[in-house]
Design a protein around this motif. Structure first.
Motif, PDB file in Angstrom:
ATOM      1  N   GLN A 102       0.826  -1.211   0.000  1.00 18.47           N
ATOM      2  CA  GLN A 102       0.000   0.000   0.000  1.00 18.47           C
ATOM      3  C   GLN A 102       0.855   1.254   0.000  1.00 18.47           C
ATOM      4  OE1 GLN A 102      -3.741  -0.236   0.205  1.00 18.47           O
ATOM      5  NE2 GLN A 102      -3.234   1.689  -0.826  1.00 18.47           N
ATOM      6  N   SER A 103       1.969   1.214   0.750  1.00 16.61           N
ATOM      7  CA  SER A 103       2.868   2.368   0.814  1.00 16.61           C
ATOM      8  C   SER A 103       3.446   2.695  -0.555  1.00 16.61           C
ATOM      9  CB  SER A 103       3.984   2.089   1.822  1.00 16.61           C
ATOM     10  OG  SER A 103       4.940   3.122   1.798  1.00 16.61           O
ATOM     11  N   PHE A 104       3.893   1.675  -1.273  1.00 15.65           N
ATOM     12  CA  PHE A 104       4.493   1.911  -2.587  1.00 15.65           C
ATOM     13  C   PHE A 104       3.423   2.237  -3.629  1.00 15.65           C
ATOM     14  CE2 PHE A 104       8.243   0.272  -0.660  1.00 15.65           C
ATOM     15  CZ  PHE A 104       9.300   0.702  -1.439  1.00 15.65           C
ATOM     16  N   PHE A 105       2.247   1.623  -3.488  1.00 19.07           N
ATOM     17  CA  PHE A 105       1.151   1.944  -4.410  1.00 19.07           C
ATOM     18  C   PHE A 105       0.754   3.409  -4.267  1.00 19.07           C
ATOM     19  CE2 PHE A 105      -3.301   2.410  -5.527  1.00 19.07           C
ATOM     20  CZ  PHE A 105      -3.381   1.745  -6.747  1.00 19.07           C
ATOM     21  N   ASP A 106       0.585   3.868  -3.031  1.00 21.22           N
ATOM     22  CA  ASP A 106       0.180   5.256  -2.786  1.00 21.22           C
ATOM     23  C   ASP A 106       1.232   6.238  -3.297  1.00 21.22           C
ATOM     24  OD1 ASP A 106      -2.096   4.295  -1.602  1.00 21.22           O
ATOM     25  OD2 ASP A 106      -1.383   4.581   0.455  1.00 21.22           O
ATOM     26  N   PRO A 117      -8.731   5.673  -6.719  1.00 23.47           N
ATOM     27  CA  PRO A 117      -8.427   4.261  -6.461  1.00 23.47           C
ATOM     28  C   PRO A 117      -9.195   3.728  -5.260  1.00 23.47           C
ATOM     29  CG  PRO A 117      -6.670   5.630  -5.604  1.00 23.47           C
ATOM     30  CD  PRO A 117      -7.620   6.554  -6.308  1.00 23.47           C
ATOM     31  N   GLY A 118      -9.547   2.439  -5.325  1.00 23.18           N
ATOM     32  CA  GLY A 118     -10.138   1.769  -4.178  1.00 23.18           C
ATOM     33  C   GLY A 118      -9.040   1.141  -3.334  1.00 23.18           C
ATOM     34  N   LYS A 119      -9.420   0.251  -2.434  1.00 22.29           N
ATOM     35  CA  LYS A 119      -8.452  -0.396  -1.571  1.00 22.29           C
ATOM     36  C   LYS A 119      -7.637  -1.421  -2.358  1.00 22.29           C
ATOM     37  CE  LYS A 119     -10.778   0.072   2.902  1.00 22.29           C
ATOM     38  NZ  LYS A 119     -11.328  -0.650   4.080  1.00 22.29           N
ATOM     39  N   LEU A 120      -6.358  -1.514  -1.988  1.00 22.87           N
ATOM     40  CA  LEU A 120      -5.473  -2.509  -2.587  1.00 22.87           C
ATOM     41  C   LEU A 120      -5.762  -3.870  -1.958  1.00 22.87           C
ATOM     42  CD1 LEU A 120      -3.020  -2.763  -4.535  1.00 22.87           C
ATOM     43  CD2 LEU A 120      -1.555  -2.463  -2.548  1.00 22.87           C
ATOM     44  N   ALA A 135      -9.988   1.476  -9.789  1.00 20.71           N
ATOM     45  CA  ALA A 135     -10.172   2.922  -9.687  1.00 20.71           C
ATOM     46  C   ALA A 135     -11.451   3.293 -10.421  1.00 20.71           C
ATOM     47  CB  ALA A 135      -8.985   3.666 -10.275  1.00 20.71           C
ATOM     48  N   GLU A 136     -12.220   4.216  -9.849  1.00 24.66           N
ATOM     49  CA  GLU A 136     -13.460   4.670 -10.470  1.00 24.66           C
ATOM     50  C   GLU A 136     -13.245   5.998 -11.177  1.00 24.66           C
ATOM     51  OE1 GLU A 136     -16.631   4.773  -7.674  1.00 24.66           O
ATOM     52  OE2 GLU A 136     -16.893   2.588  -7.677  1.00 24.66           O
ATOM     53  N   LEU A 137     -13.867   6.101 -12.364  1.00 30.68           N
ATOM     54  CA  LEU A 137     -13.702   7.274 -13.203  1.00 30.68           C
ATOM     55  C   LEU A 137     -15.076   7.808 -13.596  1.00 30.68           C
ATOM     56  CD1 LEU A 137     -11.892   9.104 -15.068  1.00 30.68           C
ATOM     57  CD2 LEU A 137     -12.144   7.307 -16.788  1.00 30.68           C
ATOM     58  N   VAL A 152     -12.106   0.774 -13.528  1.00 29.03           N
ATOM     59  CA  VAL A 152     -10.910   0.215 -14.160  1.00 29.03           C
ATOM     60  C   VAL A 152     -10.190  -0.662 -13.145  1.00 29.03           C
ATOM     61  CG1 VAL A 152      -8.739   0.748 -15.320  1.00 29.03           C
ATOM     62  CG2 VAL A 152     -10.703   2.281 -15.577  1.00 29.03           C
ATOM     63  N   GLY A 153      -9.816  -1.861 -13.537  1.00 33.74           N
ATOM     64  CA  GLY A 153      -9.130  -2.769 -12.623  1.00 33.74           C
ATOM     65  C   GLY A 153      -7.875  -3.349 -13.215  1.00 33.74           C
ATOM     66  N   SER A 154      -6.924  -3.704 -12.361  1.00 32.95           N
ATOM     67  CA  SER A 154      -5.693  -4.346 -12.803  1.00 32.95           C
ATOM     68  C   SER A 154      -5.216  -5.305 -11.721  1.00 32.95           C
ATOM     69  CB  SER A 154      -4.614  -3.310 -13.093  1.00 32.95           C
ATOM     70  OG  SER A 154      -3.484  -3.918 -13.689  1.00 32.95           O
ATOM     71  N   GLU A 155      -4.534  -6.352 -12.132  1.00 33.06           N
ATOM     72  CA  GLU A 155      -4.086  -7.381 -11.189  1.00 33.06           C
ATOM     73  C   GLU A 155      -2.728  -7.904 -11.626  1.00 33.06           C
ATOM     74  OE1 GLU A 155      -5.574 -11.813 -10.821  1.00 33.06           O
ATOM     75  OE2 GLU A 155      -6.982 -10.461  -9.787  1.00 33.06           O
ATOM     76  N   ILE A 156      -1.840  -8.141 -10.665  1.00 32.42           N
ATOM     77  CA  ILE A 156      -0.542  -8.728 -10.980  1.00 32.42           C
ATOM     78  C   ILE A 156      -0.251  -9.854  -9.998  1.00 32.42           C
ATOM     79  CG2 ILE A 156       0.489  -6.636 -11.951  1.00 32.42           C
ATOM     80  CD1 ILE A 156       1.970  -6.279  -9.313  1.00 32.42           C
ATOM     81  N   THR A 157       0.556 -10.802 -10.453  1.00 33.16           N
ATOM     82  CA  THR A 157       1.020 -11.883  -9.589  1.00 33.16           C
ATOM     83  C   THR A 157       2.539 -11.864  -9.562  1.00 33.16           C
ATOM     84  OG1 THR A 157      -0.904 -13.248 -10.057  1.00 33.16           O
ATOM     85  CG2 THR A 157       1.037 -14.379  -9.200  1.00 33.16           C
TER      86      THR A 157
END
Length: 528
Positions: A102-106, A117-120, A135-137, A152-157
């Motif tokens: 969350q720290s690096f995302f913010d 953005p919503g919650k990570l 994130a809502e637009l 809009v959504g995104s996901e990584i592994t």
């Protein structure tokens, strides 16, 4: 402690949302259009006016979707930074990993810009971590037809591996790096790379890096240095060629020992061919495989274009005779200045010692911050590259590297220059400044023409690039604020892949290049 290599897989999505008002409006518009289509009493003006509605909606969709793609890209960059941070972090619990992410995302997603953005979300696996964010637009023109917002959504592994990494940074520290803030930019970019790769770990078990600053020579008097690598008996092919055996010593070590106020700093000359471009271990049975200490001769007092006159000639006569007089060093003080950028004395233009492979983050950061530009003598990229290869090698000199054939280690070399293979000319019998291949007037390269000699050194770079890549080393090359199509071609071909060559015309682009290299070395892969 473990060095973390990361693989990222990505999924993304965009969805549309409407409110009850939007649904009702949409149905009303649809009913009106249907009724109108059945009515034959219209006129051309009404048909044209009503056709504007779907055209406007289509145009609005294009505008809003374009804004959504911008938000998606920002989400992806922020998730990349968060994923890399989690992968490199020693955090163990889900709560700890989420706090790091969350720290690096913010820090990488400015919520004051478009897209809230919503919650990570973080989902740990056995050897992986999945991060997702939305994130809502709010829409603009699309709201007219009932679509109030886009999500809009995104996901990584992130997948962790435990493959060792050994890296040599071979960096130009010549005098031209003093211009346009280049040396400061190089310090910043190099420290970024170290910080990204080490993360929060001070001494990771499976990550080691080396720093090789080069000018025309390289200083090898570093931790692990061994005098057995050196030509102490003066038997190498070119050892002492600048001195007259009838007028004092010719052995460079003896000359240094004779001077009261100077000692050998640690730079060496290039070995004679073919060993100058090979990783052959030094051995006493073949003097040409040993290393000759760099010794810039005192140039004649009577020469107007002397670039390093630091001692009394102590004899009269012709200029060559004065320069070749080794007796003038024996038992005397000389004028010495070894503080960069402009220096003087037998160690003139000899930079700081290289750093052999180490897992000490503090050591690397301190040496990166200590880099300085060194004027005169020129630029010998081939010599820097040779020592970058040697510090990665498991054989002497420097034996910290693991085997090139070890499947559990990836080796990499980063090569940067801001100039050509440069030879500083003199209008004297020497023809040039002293370099790691001596004076060009001595024709060690088979010529006394500077342009021809430069081309020969370029060829040596090409030869070594091929040999190093053949041993499985991943090479990254950078030309920094350089306008030289011929050398740019050499560096492009030297890189393991075309995309691993970086042309950095600005200080900021240099920083971006080093960050890109750091992420590639972390084995960051984006898919889907």
């Amino acid at each position: 402690m473990r060095h973390t290599i990361l693989h990222f897989a990505r999924a993304c999505r965009v969805s549309l949302s409407t409110g009850m008002r939007g649904i009702a409006a949409s149905l009303s518009v649809r009913k009106f259009v249907t009724d109108f289509a059945a009515d034959q009493r219209g006129n051309l003006a009404m048909i044209f006016a009503l056709s504007l509605l779907p055209l406007t909606a289509a145009a609005g969709a294009a505008v809003d979707l374009n804004r959504a793609f911008i938000v998606q890209q920002r989400l992806e960059r922020a998730l990349d930074a968060a994923g890399l941070a989690v992968g490199a972090s020693p955090a163990a619990t889900t709560e700890q990993m989420l706090a790091v992410a969350q720290s690096f995302f913010d820090a990488n997603y400015n919520d004051k810009e478009v897209g809230v953005p919503g919650k990570l979300l973080l989902t740990p696996g056995d050897s992986s971590v999945t991060l997702a964010a939305t994130a809502e637009l709010p829409t603009t023109i699309m709201s007219v037809v009932g679509f109030d917002k886009l999500t809009v959504g995104s996901e990584i592994t992130v997948v962790r591996e435990t493959k060792a990494l050994e890296i040599a940074m071979v960096l130009d520290n010549t005098g031209s790096m003093a211009w346009n803030g280049k040396i400061g930019a190089l310090r910043t970019a190099s420290e970024d790379l170290v910080s990204i790769l080490f993360g929060d770990q001070d001494t990771p078990e499976l990550l080691r890096m080396s720093l090789v600053p080069f000018v025309t020579s390289v200083n090898i008097k570093a931790e692990g240095f061994d005098m057995n690598w050196m030509d102490v008996d003066g038997n190498s092919q070119y050892h002492g060629e600048n001195f007259d055996p009838n007028r004092g010593p010719t052995n460079h070590f003896e000359l240094f020992n004779g001077i009261k106020n100077a000692t050998w700093k640690g730079c060496v000359e290039m070995r004679p061919e073919p060993y100058d471009t090979l990783d052959t271990a030094p051995t006493k049975t073949n003097a040409n495989t040993l290393f000759v200490p760099y010794f810039w001769p005192d140039e004649p007092d009577t020469e107007d274009d002397s670039h390093n006159d630091y001692a009394d000639d102590r004899i009269s006569g012709k200029k060559k005779k004065r320069q070749k007089n080794g007796a003038k060093y024996m038992g005397y003080n000389v004028s010495v200045d070894e503080i960069p950028s402009s220096t003087k004395g037998p160690n003139k233009s000899c930079a700081r010692p290289l750093v052999p492979l180490t897992n000490s983050k503090a050591t690397l950061v301190n040496e990166v911050r200590a880099m300085e530009p060194w004027y005169n003598s020129g630029t010998n990229i081939a010599e820097g590259l040779a020592w970058g290869w040697r510090v990665l090698s498991p054989g002497a000199p420097f034996t910290e590297g693991r085997s090139f054939t070890d499947p559990d280690v990836q080796k990499a070399l980063i090569l940067l220059t801001d100039g050509n293979n440069e030879i500083v000319s003199q209008s004297t019998f020497n023809k040039s400044d002293y370099t790691s291949f001596g004076y060009i007037g001595k024709q060690r390269l088979g010529t006394n023409d500077i342009g021809t000699a430069r081309g020969k050194v370029d060829k040596k770079v090409e030869e070594m690039c091929t040999r190093i890549k053949d041993q499985g080393v991943r090479i990254y090359t950078i030309t920094f604020q350089l306008n030289s199509p011929s050398l740019e071609d050499v560096f492009r071909e030297c890189a393991t892949e075309p995309e691993l060559y970086f042309d950095s015309p600005s200080n900021e682009q240099l920083r971006e290049a080093f960050q890109a290299i750091a992420y590639d070395l972390s084995n960051l892969r984006l898919a889907k």
